[in-house]
Write a protein that holds these residues in place. Structure first.
Motif: not given
Length: 240
Positions: A164-170, A196-198, A217-223, A227-233
């Protein structure tokens, strides 16, 4: 009270005598004021946990003898996060610390098109991981890669094998909520820089089977996103 725990960079078996590094020796003898006969724990970051007794309470070259040796199985859920380097080093260090505490198993620093900082001290960053591993009473240290240019990421041998390969972008595009995606025991998620990624980087990831996801729904700082992604995963269960 649990025994204090320290990092051991080499494997050792029951009965072995070890001379600890000066920094650990000073902490044991001068800060904790421990004496000959008292016990400590040692973790090598590869699943080995030892209980050892102090045999010489020298403040620079404390020696111990291993009394017990046990192995901890690797985490069943393997979580990898690729995250852009940051201009502010302290923010990246904060992410590394929290990701380790949460239980991330692999961290891949990324050099993206919009990455502002490209200086990376691997030894310094790895020491952050070690401290966080010990503080959180874990036996496995996350694998910390050297920084990799974003296009080169997809050439790494093991990347294509991750189920499972995922990418988070805005970017405005159809994305699934990370919490709604059926889980897997082995997952990789990419987090981009502050800008963000290009679009080209996103397209490249999609070409290699990455699924676009949203972290909220909110735009998060990279770090913060890391952390949010790590916790959810970590908390998400396979099939949920």
């Amino acid at each position: 009270m649990s025994l204090p725990i320290f990092y051991l960079d080499t494997p050792a078996g029951k009965g072995a005598f070890l001379t600890l590094p000066e920094e650990a020796s000073r902490h044991i003898v001068q800060v904790l004021r421990m004496k000959t006969g008292e016990r400590i724990r040692l973790a090598d970051g590869r699943g080995q946990l030892l209980v050892a007794a102090i045999t010489d309470d020298h403040k620079k070259k404390c020696t111990v003898q291993v009394l017990e040796a046990a192995s901890v199985t690797p985490p069943a859920r393997r979580i990898s996060i690729g995250i852009s380097l940051l201009k502010n080093n302290s923010r990246l260090e904060w992410f590394l610390e929290k990701a380790t505490e949460i239980g991330v198993t692999e961290i891949i620093p990324l050099l993206c098109e919009r990455t502002e900082r490209q200086h990376f001290r691997h030894d310094r960053m790895n020491s952050i991981l070690i401290s966080a591993m010990l503080q959180s009473q874990q036996a496995w240290l996350p694998v910390l890669h050297e920084p990799v240019a974003f296009p080169q990421l997809f050439r790494l041998e093991d990347i294509g094998k991750i189920p499972q390969r995922l990418i988070a972008h805005c970017e405005p595009a159809e994305k699934q909520s990370l919490t709604a995606i059926p889980g897997s025991d082995t997952r990789l998620l990419l987090i981009g820089p502050e800008g963000d990624f290009t679009p080209e980087e996103i397209a490249l990831a999609l070409e290699h089977g990455f699924v676009p996801v949203s972290l909220g729904e909110t735009r998060l700082r990279t770090e913060t996103a890391g952390v949010v992604a790590a916790a959810l995963l970590k908390m998400g269960s396979p099939g949920q």
